[in-house]
Design an enzyme around this catalytic site. Structure first.
Site, PDB file in Angstrom:
ATOM      1  N   GLY A 170      15.877-108.192-100.567  1.00 38.15           N
ATOM      2  CA  GLY A 170      16.321-107.469-101.756  1.00 38.15           C
ATOM      3  C   GLY A 170      17.638-108.043-102.245  1.00 38.15           C
ATOM      4  N   THR A 179      25.731 -91.819-106.441  1.00 35.67           N
ATOM      5  CA  THR A 179      24.555 -92.612-106.119  1.00 35.67           C
ATOM      6  C   THR A 179      23.944 -93.174-107.401  1.00 35.67           C
ATOM      7  OG1 THR A 179      22.519 -92.635-104.831  1.00 35.67           O
ATOM      8  CG2 THR A 179      23.025 -90.568-105.952  1.00 35.67           C
ATOM      9  N   GLY A 192      22.067-103.370-105.586  1.00 34.67           N
ATOM     10  CA  GLY A 192      23.400-102.910-105.214  1.00 34.67           C
ATOM     11  C   GLY A 192      23.561-102.743-103.708  1.00 34.67           C
ATOM     12  N   LYS A 243      27.139 -95.838-109.788  1.00 37.94           N
ATOM     13  CA  LYS A 243      28.184 -96.391-108.913  1.00 37.94           C
ATOM     14  C   LYS A 243      29.190 -97.283-109.663  1.00 37.94           C
ATOM     15  CE  LYS A 243      25.638 -95.980-104.609  1.00 37.94           C
ATOM     16  NZ  LYS A 243      25.315 -96.579-103.309  1.00 37.94           N
ATOM     17  N   ARG A 303      17.808-112.987-109.659  1.00 38.97           N
ATOM     18  CA  ARG A 303      18.695-111.939-109.186  1.00 38.97           C
ATOM     19  C   ARG A 303      19.171-112.245-107.760  1.00 38.97           C
ATOM     20  NH1 ARG A 303      17.349-105.542-108.925  1.00 38.97           N
ATOM     21  NH2 ARG A 303      19.478-104.802-109.026  1.00 38.97           N
TER      22      ARG A 303
HETATM   23  P1  ATR Z   1      19.728-100.547-105.093  1.00 36.73           P
HETATM   24  O1  ATR Z   1      20.974-100.554-105.911  1.00 36.73           O
HETATM   25  O2  ATR Z   1      19.436 -99.222-104.430  1.00 36.73           O
HETATM   26  O3  ATR Z   1      19.678-101.678-104.110  1.00 36.73           O
HETATM   27  P2  ATR Z   1      18.186-101.790-107.201  1.00 36.73           P
HETATM   28  O4  ATR Z   1      19.418-102.400-107.756  1.00 36.73           O
HETATM   29  O5  ATR Z   1      17.239-101.137-108.152  1.00 36.73           O
HETATM   30  O6  ATR Z   1      18.497-100.691-106.109  1.00 36.73           O
HETATM   31  O7  ATR Z   1      17.424-102.909-106.369  1.00 36.73           O
HETATM   32  C1  ATR Z   1      16.138-102.728-105.907  1.00 36.73           C
HETATM   33  C2  ATR Z   1      15.693-103.929-105.051  1.00 36.73           C
HETATM   34  O8  ATR Z   1      14.363-103.661-104.597  1.00 36.73           O
HETATM   35  C3  ATR Z   1      15.635-105.237-105.824  1.00 36.73           C
HETATM   36  O9  ATR Z   1      15.927-106.279-104.933  1.00 36.73           O
HETATM   37  C4  ATR Z   1      14.145-105.284-106.249  1.00 36.73           C
HETATM   38  O10 ATR Z   1      13.666-106.567-106.488  1.00 36.73           O
HETATM   39  P3  ATR Z   1      13.718-107.203-107.995  1.00 36.73           P
HETATM   40  O11 ATR Z   1      15.120-107.690-108.202  1.00 36.73           O
HETATM   41  O12 ATR Z   1      12.714-108.280-107.960  1.00 36.73           O
HETATM   42  O13 ATR Z   1      13.356-106.073-108.936  1.00 36.73           O
HETATM   43  C5  ATR Z   1      13.504-104.729-105.007  1.00 36.73           C
HETATM   44  N1  ATR Z   1      12.163-104.191-105.228  1.00 36.73           N
HETATM   45  C6  ATR Z   1      11.824-103.015-105.807  1.00 36.73           C
HETATM   46  N2  ATR Z   1      10.491-102.848-105.803  1.00 36.73           N
HETATM   47  C7  ATR Z   1       9.947-103.967-105.231  1.00 36.73           C
HETATM   48  C8  ATR Z   1       8.625-104.410-104.934  1.00 36.73           C
HETATM   49  N3  ATR Z   1       7.543-103.672-105.246  1.00 36.73           N
HETATM   50  N4  ATR Z   1       8.484-105.598-104.317  1.00 36.73           N
HETATM   51  C9  ATR Z   1       9.553-106.346-103.991  1.00 36.73           C
HETATM   52  N5  ATR Z   1      10.833-105.991-104.245  1.00 36.73           N
HETATM   53  C10 ATR Z   1      11.035-104.817-104.855  1.00 36.73           C
END
Ligand code: ATR
Length: 271
Positions: A127, A65, A130, A69, A155
Site C-alpha cells: 500500500g 481519522t 497515508g 488528517k 502513487r
Molecule cells: P489510508 O490513508 O488509510 O492508508 P488511502 O490513502 O485511501 O488510505 O490508501 C489506501 C491504500 O489501499 C492504497 O495504497 C490503495 O491502493 P491504490 O493507491 O492503488 O488505490 C490500496 N487499496 C485499496 N483497495 C485496494 C485493492 N482492492 N487492491 C489493492 N490495493 C488497494
C-alpha cells in the site's frame, strides 16, 4: 464519574466514525484514572474541514481519522507533521497537532517482536496511502530499505520518494517482494470484512519474517492466518490502534495508560 459543565470533552473526528473503537479505548482509560472527561465519536463532513476543525474549540483534545488528517495539521497553530492524528487545545485556545500513528506502529511491533531491530533490514509495505507513509517514515531510520508495493505504481513511487531509503516494488511481483522482506506490513483495505480476498504469497516468506496487518476487522485477516500457519510472527491491527491511542492519551493527560486493559476491552467490543 458524573458528567457536569466542568467535564472536559475529547473525541474522534472523521467520516465515517460511527464504528470507531476509540471511544471504548479512551473512556476505559479515563475511568481507570478517574479523570473528569468524556470521549465521543463526532462525524465531521465539511467543504472546508480546516475551518470546521478550528471551530471545534470546545474540545480539549481530538483524534483525527480519514479524511481529515491533513486538514487537522493545517487547522493547528503548530504541527509536528504535515498529517496529524492528534490535536490538543492549548491555554491560548489554539490547537497543537501531533502524529502518533508511526510511533504507535513501532510500539506495537516492539511489544510483539521485541528483537525486531536486530534482524529487520528490509521492510516491505503493501500500500502507499497515508497509513503506509506514516509507518514507512517511522521505520525508515531503523532499517536499510523500505519497499512499497502499491496497486497504482505512480502513487507507490511518490510515497517511496518521500522517504530517504524508500524504494518501490512491482505489484505484479509480490512473490519476490515477500521473499526478500524481513518485515511485511499490510496497510491497504484488502482483508477487511467485505473487501476482495487476496492470495498473499506467504509461502515465499523467509522463516523469520514478521508479518503485520493494520486491518483489525476481522482481527485474524487472511494474511495473518496464512502467516501463522507458516509459523511466522504475525501482528494484528489492534496493536497499532492501541499504541497510537496510548500516545494520544499521554499527550492530553500526561499519563501512560494500560495497553493490556485496552486490548481486553477492544476484544470484547469487537465480539
Ligand atoms: P489510508 O490513508 O488509510 O492508508 P488511502 O490513502 O485511501 O488510505 O490508501 C489506501 C491504500 O489501499 C492504497 O495504497 C490503495 O491502493 P491504490 O493507491 O492503488 O488505490 C490500496 N487499496 C485499496 N483497495 C485496494 C485493492 N482492492 N487492491 C489493492 N490495493 C488497494
Amino acid at each position: 464519574m458524573s458528567i457536569t459543565a466542568a467535564t472536559k470533552v475529547y473525541g474522534v473526528i472523521g467520516d465515517p466514525v460511527t464504528h470507531s473503537l476509540s471511544p471504548v479505548m479512551h473512556n476505559g482509560w479515563i475511568a481507570d484514572h478517574r479523570i473528569d472527561a468524556v470521549y465521543v465519536a463526532l462525524p465531521l463532513r465539511s467543504d472546508d474541514a480546516v475551518v470546521a476543525i478550528r471551530a471545534l474549540n470546545g474540545f480539549a483534545g481530538l483524534n483525527v481519522t480519514v479524511p481529515h488528517k491533513e486538514a487537522a495539521a493545517k487547522a493547528a497553530a503548530r504541527s509536528e507533521a504535515a498529517v496529524a492524528n492528534v490535536l490538543r487545545r492549548e491555554d491560548d485556545g489554539r490547537f497543537s497537532a501531533f502524529n502518533t500513528d508511526g510511533q504507535g506502529f513501532l510500539d506495537s511491533l516492539t511489544e510483539s517482536a521485541p528483537s525486531w531491530r536486530s534482524h529487520v533490514r528490509r521492510a516491505l509495505i503493501v500500500g502507499a496511502g497515508g497509513a503506509a507513509l506514516g509507518i514507512g517514515a517511522a521505520l525508515s531510520p531503523f532499517v536499510d530499505t523500505v519497499h512499497f508495493a502499491n496497486r497504482t505504481a505512480d502513487r507507490g513511487e511518490q510515497t517511496a520518494a518521500s522517504i530517504p531509503n524508500g524504494r518501490t516494488t512491482r505489484w505484479d511481483d509480490l512473490e519476490r517482494a515477500f521473499g526478500h522482506a524481513d518485515l511485511i506490513v499490510q496497510t491497504t483495505t484488502l482483508g477487511m470484512a467485505g473487501q476482495p480476498e487476496m492470495a498473499w504469497p506467504v509461502s515465499f516468506c523467509r522463516p523469520n519474517a514478521i508479518v503485520a496487518d493494520i486491518v483489525y476487522r476481522p482481527l485474524n485477516t487472511p494474511l495473518l492466518t496464512a502467516a501463522r500457519d507458516r509459523g511466522l510472527k504475525a501482528i494484528d491491527g489492534l496493536g497499532m490502534l492501541i499504541h497510537q491511542g496510548a500516545r494520544a492519551f499521554e499527550i492530553w493527560f500526561e499519563i501512560k495508560p494500560d495497553v493490556a486493559k485496552a486490548r481486553q476491552r477492544l476484544l470484547a467490543a469487537l465480539g
